[in-house]
Design an enzyme around this catalytic site. Structure first.
Site, PDB file in Angstrom:
ATOM      1  CB  SER A  64      -0.920   0.015   1.220  1.00  0.00           C
ATOM      2  OG  SER A  64      -1.517   1.295   1.349  1.00  0.00           O
ATOM      3  NE  ARG A  65       4.026   2.226  -3.845  1.00  0.00           N
ATOM      4  CZ  ARG A  65       3.938   1.090  -4.527  1.00  0.00           C
ATOM      5  NH1 ARG A  65       2.923   0.259  -4.345  1.00  0.00           N
ATOM      6  NH2 ARG A  65       4.866   0.758  -5.402  1.00  0.00           N
ATOM      7  CB  SER A  66      -2.295   4.417   2.462  1.00  0.00           C
ATOM      8  OG  SER A  66      -3.320   4.185   1.534  1.00  0.00           O
ATOM      9  CE  LYS A  71     -11.764   0.110   0.572  1.00  0.00           C
ATOM     10  NZ  LYS A  71     -11.928   1.004  -0.561  1.00  0.00           N
ATOM     11  CB  ALA A 102     -21.661  -3.891 -11.270  1.00  0.00           C
ATOM     12  N   GLY A 106     -17.263  -3.362  -5.855  1.00  0.00           N
ATOM     13  CA  GLY A 106     -17.261  -2.369  -4.782  1.00  0.00           C
ATOM     14  C   GLY A 106     -16.846  -0.993  -5.270  1.00  0.00           C
ATOM     15  CB  ILE A 166     -11.044   3.289  -9.996  1.00  0.00           C
ATOM     16  CG1 ILE A 166     -11.464   1.828 -10.106  1.00  0.00           C
ATOM     17  CG2 ILE A 166     -12.222   4.211 -10.308  1.00  0.00           C
ATOM     18  CD1 ILE A 166     -12.441   1.421  -8.989  1.00  0.00           C
TER      19      ILE A 166
HETATM   20  P1  ATR Z   1     -13.772  -3.988  -6.742  1.00  0.00           P
HETATM   21  O1  ATR Z   1     -14.256  -4.010  -5.339  1.00  0.00           O
HETATM   22  O2  ATR Z   1     -12.348  -3.509  -6.907  1.00  0.00           O
HETATM   23  O3  ATR Z   1     -14.699  -3.290  -7.693  1.00  0.00           O
HETATM   24  P2  ATR Z   1     -14.765  -6.592  -7.340  1.00  0.00           P
HETATM   25  O4  ATR Z   1     -15.870  -6.354  -6.400  1.00  0.00           O
HETATM   26  O5  ATR Z   1     -14.082  -7.909  -7.312  1.00  0.00           O
HETATM   27  O6  ATR Z   1     -13.649  -5.518  -7.181  1.00  0.00           O
HETATM   28  O7  ATR Z   1     -15.289  -6.289  -8.821  1.00  0.00           O
HETATM   29  C1  ATR Z   1     -14.529  -6.551  -9.927  1.00  0.00           C
HETATM   30  C2  ATR Z   1     -15.257  -6.043 -11.163  1.00  0.00           C
HETATM   31  O8  ATR Z   1     -14.489  -6.448 -12.306  1.00  0.00           O
HETATM   32  C3  ATR Z   1     -16.643  -6.633 -11.357  1.00  0.00           C
HETATM   33  O9  ATR Z   1     -17.436  -5.713 -12.044  1.00  0.00           O
HETATM   34  C4  ATR Z   1     -16.337  -7.849 -12.227  1.00  0.00           C
HETATM   35  O10 ATR Z   1     -17.407  -8.331 -12.996  1.00  0.00           O
HETATM   36  P3  ATR Z   1     -18.389  -9.483 -12.392  1.00  0.00           P
HETATM   37  O11 ATR Z   1     -19.305  -8.755 -11.477  1.00  0.00           O
HETATM   38  O12 ATR Z   1     -19.050 -10.065 -13.574  1.00  0.00           O
HETATM   39  O13 ATR Z   1     -17.478 -10.443 -11.681  1.00  0.00           O
HETATM   40  C5  ATR Z   1     -15.309  -7.251 -13.150  1.00  0.00           C
HETATM   41  N1  ATR Z   1     -14.531  -8.288 -13.805  1.00  0.00           N
HETATM   42  C6  ATR Z   1     -13.630  -9.119 -13.248  1.00  0.00           C
HETATM   43  N2  ATR Z   1     -13.123  -9.953 -14.184  1.00  0.00           N
HETATM   44  C7  ATR Z   1     -13.727  -9.632 -15.363  1.00  0.00           C
HETATM   45  C8  ATR Z   1     -13.635 -10.123 -16.704  1.00  0.00           C
HETATM   46  N3  ATR Z   1     -12.799 -11.129 -17.035  1.00  0.00           N
HETATM   47  N4  ATR Z   1     -14.394  -9.542 -17.644  1.00  0.00           N
HETATM   48  C9  ATR Z   1     -15.238  -8.539 -17.328  1.00  0.00           C
HETATM   49  N5  ATR Z   1     -15.387  -8.034 -16.083  1.00  0.00           N
HETATM   50  C10 ATR Z   1     -14.640  -8.567 -15.116  1.00  0.00           C
END
Ligand code: ATR
Length: 284
Positions: A21-23, A72, A136, A138, A224
């Site tokens: 972490s860079r925090s 979180k 979609a 966190g 992000i």
């Molecule tokens: P964060 O909290 O960082 O947003 P997360 O909750 O694990 O991390 O969400 C990862 C996001 O990347 C989700 O939108 C995930 O899509 P799914 O809800 O279908 O899992 C998306 N994601 C991860 N791998 C993916 C892939 N190979 N193609 C498209 N979307 C992907």
């Protein structure tokens, strides 16, 4: 000095893994900037240890902490008060230890996202046209919440797993339109902003599979992710002339909001700080 002399100047970030972490780099920069003799430390807390670690903040003399993966969500059921923002986003990014030792939790990620966008692109407006949000998880919840608070008039939300996008639209309300994953390329038609909030493009992950041919040249492309500093998605957008904003600023800009809660001080986001963080990340 505004801080009472008995106010602890110890803060940290709880996560697992967390040593990358860079925090600490950022918050220790601000402690220096403000002329304060304190410390921001890595707190390597395994998933099962979160409750004990949070309860230890007060006896150890901490003013609060930030939370990162995987804490979180779990923190929401441990602290004494969760504010409405963290409830809406469904995740907590910041804990404040009150005078009586009780714990208050909120989420500053959305402020970081907006603060960064506004600093990097001064003319940017949430109501300047449709906004496409890809993902979609966190991160998406915090970004969508921020965009809605800022007055977004239309959010097109697409996610590989449609149900998660629908849950965000339902929980947050407002002008969020869920579109099928297959329509993500067309969803960029006429947008003013597109944001990647998937994990695609992060170090070790394949690039986001998104064609940019429908994206107006005037649109802002934001990510992000900050490892790497420029994801393939941002590189492709920049190559065709779009303005881009990376995820590092989102991390930096949620910091002052935490400081306000911990110490009632708002430290300054400087170009020097951003450069130091960039150098540190590029050195990996
Ligand atoms: P964060 O909290 O960082 O947003 P997360 O909750 O694990 O991390 O969400 C990862 C996001 O990347 C989700 O939108 C995930 O899509 P799914 O809800 O279908 O899992 C998306 N994601 C991860 N791998 C993916 C892939 N190979 N193609 C498209 N979307 C992907």
């Amino acid at each position: 000095m505004m801080i009472p002399s008995d106010r602890p100047l110890l803060i940290g970030v709880m996560g697992w893994p967390v040593m990358h972490s860079r925090s600490p780099l950022m918050h220790n920069y601000w402690l220096d900037q403000q002329g304060l003799a304190g410390s921001y430390v890595h707190l390597a807390i395994k998933p099962g240890g979160l409750a004990a670690a949070l309860r230890a903040l007060h006896p150890l003399g901490f003013a609060g902490c930030n939370l990162t993966i995987p804490h979180k969500l779990d923190a929401m059921t441990i602290v004494d008060e969760v504010d409405d923002v963290a409830q809406m986003i469904g995740a907590m990014s910041c804990v404040v230890v009150r005078e009586d030792g009780s714990l208050f939790g909120t989420n500053n990620d959305w402020l970081g996202f907006l603060g960064n966008l506004k600093q990097q692109t001064p003319g940017w407006r949430a109501d300047g046209g449709p906004i496409a949000v890809i993902g979609a998880g966190g991160g998406s919840r915090a970004v969508c919440y921020g965009l809605l608070r800022e007055g977004a008039s239309e959010i097109r939300l697409v996610n590989r797993t449609r149900e998660k996008a629908e849950a965000i639209a339902e929980d947050l309300g407002g002008p969020i339109q869920v579109l099928p994953w297959e329509e993500r390329h067309d969803a960029l038609d006429g947008v003013a902003t597109v944001v990647n909030v998937t994990s695609q493009g992060m170090v070790g992950q394949p690039p986001l599979d998104l064609r940019l041919d429908h994206l107006p040249k005037s649109a802002l492309a934001a990510d992000i992710i900050y490892t790497p500093l420029e994801t393939p998605f941002l590189a492709a957008a920049r190559a065709r002339g779009n303005d881009t904003v990376n995820g590092l600023g989102m991390l930096i800009h949620q910091g002052p909001a935490a400081w306000k809660l911990w110490f009632d001080i708002t430290p300054t986001v400087t170009e020097e700080l951003r450069e130091r963080m960039e150098r540190s990340i590029a050195g990996d």
